[in-house]
Write a protein that holds these residues in place. Structure first.
Motif, PDB file in Angstrom:
ATOM      1  N   ASP A 333      36.551   9.155   5.683  1.00  0.00           N
ATOM      2  CA  ASP A 333      35.176   9.218   6.156  1.00  0.00           C
ATOM      3  C   ASP A 333      34.655  10.627   5.916  1.00  0.00           C
ATOM      4  O   ASP A 333      35.241  11.612   6.385  1.00  0.00           O
ATOM      5  N   LYS A 334      33.577  10.731   5.174  1.00  0.00           N
ATOM      6  CA  LYS A 334      32.953  12.021   4.884  1.00  0.00           C
ATOM      7  C   LYS A 334      31.467  11.883   5.145  1.00  0.00           C
ATOM      8  O   LYS A 334      30.832  10.946   4.648  1.00  0.00           O
ATOM      9  N   ARG A 335      30.894  12.815   5.929  1.00  0.00           N
ATOM     10  CA  ARG A 335      29.495  12.669   6.296  1.00  0.00           C
ATOM     11  C   ARG A 335      28.828  14.002   6.563  1.00  0.00           C
ATOM     12  O   ARG A 335      29.483  15.000   6.895  1.00  0.00           O
ATOM     13  N   VAL A 336      27.511  13.980   6.439  1.00  0.00           N
ATOM     14  CA  VAL A 336      26.667  15.089   6.879  1.00  0.00           C
ATOM     15  C   VAL A 336      25.671  14.514   7.877  1.00  0.00           C
ATOM     16  O   VAL A 336      24.937  13.565   7.565  1.00  0.00           O
ATOM     17  N   THR A 337      25.676  15.073   9.068  1.00  0.00           N
ATOM     18  CA  THR A 337      24.782  14.633  10.133  1.00  0.00           C
ATOM     19  C   THR A 337      23.779  15.736  10.425  1.00  0.00           C
ATOM     20  O   THR A 337      24.154  16.896  10.614  1.00  0.00           O
ATOM     21  N   SER A 338      22.511  15.383  10.447  1.00  0.00           N
ATOM     22  CA  SER A 338      21.459  16.348  10.756  1.00  0.00           C
ATOM     23  C   SER A 338      20.545  15.753  11.817  1.00  0.00           C
ATOM     24  O   SER A 338      20.397  14.529  11.922  1.00  0.00           O
ATOM     25  N   GLY A 339      19.930  16.631  12.590  1.00  0.00           N
ATOM     26  CA  GLY A 339      19.058  16.124  13.628  1.00  0.00           C
ATOM     27  C   GLY A 339      18.264  17.208  14.324  1.00  0.00           C
ATOM     28  O   GLY A 339      18.566  18.398  14.225  1.00  0.00           O
ATOM     29  N   VAL A 340      17.231  16.766  15.047  1.00  0.00           N
ATOM     30  CA  VAL A 340      16.376  17.637  15.838  1.00  0.00           C
ATOM     31  C   VAL A 340      16.078  16.943  17.157  1.00  0.00           C
ATOM     32  O   VAL A 340      15.758  15.738  17.182  1.00  0.00           O
ATOM     33  N   ASN A 341      16.189  17.691  18.255  1.00  0.00           N
ATOM     34  CA  ASN A 341      15.774  17.227  19.570  1.00  0.00           C
ATOM     35  C   ASN A 341      14.712  18.182  20.092  1.00  0.00           C
ATOM     36  O   ASN A 341      14.887  19.405  20.026  1.00  0.00           O
ATOM     37  N   ALA A 342      13.621  17.640  20.604  1.00  0.00           N
ATOM     38  CA  ALA A 342      12.563  18.489  21.154  1.00  0.00           C
ATOM     39  C   ALA A 342      11.980  17.824  22.387  1.00  0.00           C
ATOM     40  O   ALA A 342      11.838  16.591  22.440  1.00  0.00           O
ATOM     41  N   SER A 343      11.653  18.634  23.393  1.00  0.00           N
ATOM     42  CA  SER A 343      11.053  18.093  24.613  1.00  0.00           C
ATOM     43  C   SER A 343      10.144  19.135  25.244  1.00  0.00           C
ATOM     44  O   SER A 343      10.309  20.340  25.047  1.00  0.00           O
ATOM     45  N   HIS A 344       9.179  18.644  26.014  1.00  0.00           N
ATOM     46  CA  HIS A 344       8.285  19.520  26.768  1.00  0.00           C
ATOM     47  C   HIS A 344       8.068  18.909  28.146  1.00  0.00           C
ATOM     48  O   HIS A 344       7.858  17.690  28.273  1.00  0.00           O
ATOM     49  N   SER A 345       8.136  19.752  29.177  1.00  0.00           N
ATOM     50  CA  SER A 345       7.981  19.307  30.563  1.00  0.00           C
ATOM     51  C   SER A 345       6.811  20.022  31.213  1.00  0.00           C
ATOM     52  O   SER A 345       6.623  21.230  31.029  1.00  0.00           O
ATOM     53  N   TRP A 346       6.025  19.243  31.977  1.00  0.00           N
ATOM     54  CA  TRP A 346       4.932  19.795  32.770  1.00  0.00           C
ATOM     55  C   TRP A 346       5.294  19.684  34.245  1.00  0.00           C
ATOM     56  O   TRP A 346       5.714  18.612  34.709  1.00  0.00           O
ATOM     57  N   HIS A 347       5.121  20.754  34.975  1.00  0.00           N
ATOM     58  CA  HIS A 347       5.428  20.779  36.393  1.00  0.00           C
ATOM     59  C   HIS A 347       4.126  20.883  37.175  1.00  0.00           C
ATOM     60  O   HIS A 347       3.343  21.826  36.972  1.00  0.00           O
ATOM     61  N   GLN A 348       3.871  19.904  38.047  1.00  0.00           N
ATOM     62  CA  GLN A 348       2.636  19.876  38.819  1.00  0.00           C
ATOM     63  C   GLN A 348       2.959  19.887  40.306  1.00  0.00           C
ATOM     64  O   GLN A 348       3.871  19.193  40.765  1.00  0.00           O
ATOM     65  N   HIS A 349       2.199  20.666  41.075  1.00  0.00           N
ATOM     66  CA  HIS A 349       2.338  20.724  42.524  1.00  0.00           C
ATOM     67  C   HIS A 349       1.290  19.825  43.179  1.00  0.00           C
ATOM     68  O   HIS A 349       0.155  19.745  42.713  1.00  0.00           O
TER      69      HIS A 349
END
Length: 690
Positions: A333-349
């Motif tokens: 088994d030979k592989r190249v794995t690529s990826g991106v994770n992105a997130s944004h959080s808003w905090h409200q009172h």
């Protein structure tokens, strides 16, 4: 911001520090309150999760706690998560076996594992779906292990239905460390790790070399080299890092052996049927992470590029299929794995509480070349199949975490996953393209009007992906018979009710009751050494976890779990699921008064399991006792002695039931095949900090 009920004797005003807020967000806190932060930081190495965790079965293990654990192999660091068992059925370089919540997770299916947000599970792998090789892990660099169980988090996607384990590496080391270890069975390890401060940031490096033969007649001769280089600027919540990792290993394997051959004296417990089994692998990665946090928001992005290669030779049936050359097969088994994770959080009172809303996207692509060959003594005889697979996925999720008032919290989320499979096989009939998508909602309700307790109700839907080759197959490449395609994405549905309490000073207790359904069950096919899709399944279970620190220098862990796993609907062979774990237990005692001496003992119980569908053949239970004694010769020098399987029990690390044929046998024979736990062994380690 409204204040929640006090949970400790110290009352602190509302949080204003972005650093503290980011820490709470990272740990899943809905109530960004200083009193929660105070509790996390002072309540010990297994921090109190009241007001932070969204389920009774979720938690976080600190660096202090991880460092105290006695582990035979790197993957066992995951056993810090209550109810999780890690074992091995082959050579040390092979991915471990994992057990959790009524699952024999094989080499990682349904246990989503990440290191610094890089996925460790490998999709459409030559040997097993979700292949999780943690041998590149350097325990000394791990600052935290976060775990969850069940499909109740919108952030978690593929392979996360039984649980998730997330290892976080350090950006900086407070002190450099060099260590040298030696032990029985040819064990040797050397490590050097440190941080160097630069004008703008910090450069962390670590180099590890290891050798281990194990107790086997034909030595594992496991050799690995491992290295990490990381540059970082800023802090965990406001900064970035870039990391290079490199791991390379080769080994021999003593795979599971037939019990009948041991009982009649043909071989010993530590002997191999085919001494040429083994493997070699490497993993190289480039990754980076960026975070920005303000009083009212938090953003993070991480990207990775991973090159994995495995050459694996196995032989489980010996001379059943090929009486002349034997049944060894190779799975490259030979592989190249690529990826991106992105997130944004808003905090409200709000007037009565606060709310955090997070939106995130996860992209991954695997470019895979793998196959299945017939071999003899690692030499290729013929090709069963060879494939080029491109598997791509996109996941989008939204989750809201709200504290409505001092008593109630909720978490509600939904994720959408879309997969595309492109398989180019050496057999044209098995080539093709497929795609699938799935919507997975989840919700949690947390009720905590008390100072020392919370109740949880969790509901969710998740999934695991099947091997891409199963989504396009039309002909069995081994037999030439027609073959049915499998559903690319298999849905799971979970429900959990739990409670957490810290009513006694120093004691943290959690109890969870759960049910988990799968639309299709992956089962082990011993004659091929692979997994295949099976009937729908249902699991019920209970987990009881305790961490008690009665004195500053003494801590006690007691974790108990029981699960009932059955196939749903009518199954002619029987409704039991082979290998499904039932009962587990762990009792650990750790002593460290800050003086020259420290020590720990850990007793682990691994209960019996059904080995065939009608439950007429079952494995026996196993139990191991490990221990560690540390002596601090001076402030910067420590000598540790570790002991594994102190009682020298002759138990199995794993048991299977299937048909095989030994040389000289007239016909195939069904029976138990097992891999023994390692016999009693000692290791000594000299550690110097600088």
């Amino acid at each position: 911001m409204a204040q929640s009920k006090p949970c400790c004797s110290i009352r602190i005003t509302s949080i204003k520090s972005p650093l503290k807020y980011a820490l709470l967000l990272a740990m899943g806190a809905a109530q960004a309150d200083d009193q929660i932060l105070q509790r996390v930081l002072v309540d010990g190495s297994r921090g109190n999760q009241l007001g932070i965790a969204d389920a009774a079965s979720a938690g976080s293990i600190s660096q202090e706690e991880l460092a105290r654990r006695t582990v035979y192999r790197p993957g066992e660091i995951l056993e810090a998560a209550p109810g999780l068992i890690v074992s091995q059925h082959s050579g040390e370089g092979k991915a471990n076996q994992f057990y959790l919540r009524g699952f024999n997770l094989d080499h990682g299916t349904d246990l989503r594992t990440t290191v610094d947000d890089m996925p460790v599970n490998q999709r459409s792998h030559a040997h097993g779906q979700g292949w999780t090789d943690l041998n590149f892990l350097i325990p000394e660099l791990a600052v935290r292990l976060d775990y969850k169980k069940g499909p109740y988090s919108a952030e978690e996607g593929d392979f996360a239905s039984a649980g998730t384990a997330s290892v976080v590496y350090a950006n900086r080391l407070l002190r450099g460390v060099t260590s040298v270890s030696a032990g029985q069975h040819g064990y040797g390890r050397a490590l050097l790790a440190d941080s160097v401060e630069t004008q703008r940031g910090s450069l962390l490096y670590a180099v590890e070399a290891l050798h281990n033969d194990g107790p086997f007649t034909h030595p594992d001769d496991y050799r690995k080299l491992n290295a990490v280089l990381r540059y970082s600027e800023g802090y965990a919540n406001n900064g970035f890092n870039v990391s290079l990792m490199a791991y390379k290993a080769d080994w021999n394997s003593t795979d599971q052996i037939p019990l009948r051959a041991v009982q009649d004296g043909q071989i010993g417990r530590n002997d191999a049927i085919d001494p040429t089994d083994g493997g070699k692998s490497h993993r190289y990665s480039l990754s980076g992470a960026w975070r920005r946090t303000t009083d009212d928001s938090a953003s993070k992005v991480n990207a990775y590029l991973i090159a994995n290669q495995l050459d694996l030779w196995s032989d489980f049936t010996y001379y059943m299929d090929d009486p002349v050359h034997g049944d060894q097969f190779a799975q490259p088994d030979k592989r190249v794995t690529s990826g991106v994770n992105a997130s944004h959080s808003w905090h409200q009172h709000t007037e009565t509480g606060n709310s955090v809303t997070t939106i995130g996207v996860q992209l991954q692509n695997d470019n895979i070349f793998n196959g299945l060959w017939n071999t003899q003594a690692r030499s290729k005889l013929s090709v069963t199949r060879e494939d080029h697979i491109v598997e791509s996925s996109a996941g989008l999720y939204v989750e809201n975490n709200t504290r409505w008032n001092a008593d109630w919290r909720t978490v509600a989320g939904v994720r959408m996953d879309a997969y595309r499979f492109d398989v180019r096989s050496d057999l044209a009939a098995n080539s093709g393209k497929a795609d699938d998508h799935l919507l997975s909602p989840s919700a949690s309700i947390i009720y905590g009007p008390w100072q020392t307790a919370e109740l949880y109700a969790n509901f969710g839907s998740g999934f695991h992906s099947n091997d891409a080759r199963g989504a396009t197959i039309t002909i069995d490449p081994k037999t030439g018979d027609a073959a049915n395609k499998v559903q690319p994405l298999v849905r799971s549905r979970g429900t959990e009710f739990g409670a957490r309490t810290a009513w006694l000073p120093g004691l943290q207790t959690s109890l969870s009751l759960y049910r988990l359904d799968f639309d299709s069950e992956l089962t082990y096919a011993g004659d091929a050494g692979t997994t295949e899709a099976g009937p729908p399944s249902r699991r019920y279970g209970v987990e009881f976890s305790n961490y008690y620190k009665p004195l500053k220098w003494l801590s006690v862990d007691l974790d108990l779990a029981y699960a009932r796993a059955r196939s749903r609907g009518y199954v002619e062979q029987g409704s039991y699921i082979p290998g499904a774990i039932e009962g587990t237990g762990q009792l650990a005692v750790t002593m460290d008064d800050g003086g020259p001496w420290s020590g720990s003992l850990k007793l682990r119980y691994f209960g019996p399991r059904p080995l065939i569908e009608d439950n007429s053949v079952r494995s026996k239970s196993s139990m191991t006792l490990n221990g560690r004694i540390g002596w601090k010769a001076r402030k910067d020098v420590t000598l540790e002695l570790e002991a594994f399987n102190l009682t020298n029990r002759r138990d199995s690390a794993i048991d299977y039931y299937y048909v095989s044929q030994l040389k000289g046998e007239a016909a195939p024979v069904g029976g138990i095949h097992f891999h023994p736990i390692e016999s009693r062994s000692l290791r000594a380690t000299l550690i110097r900090n600088f």
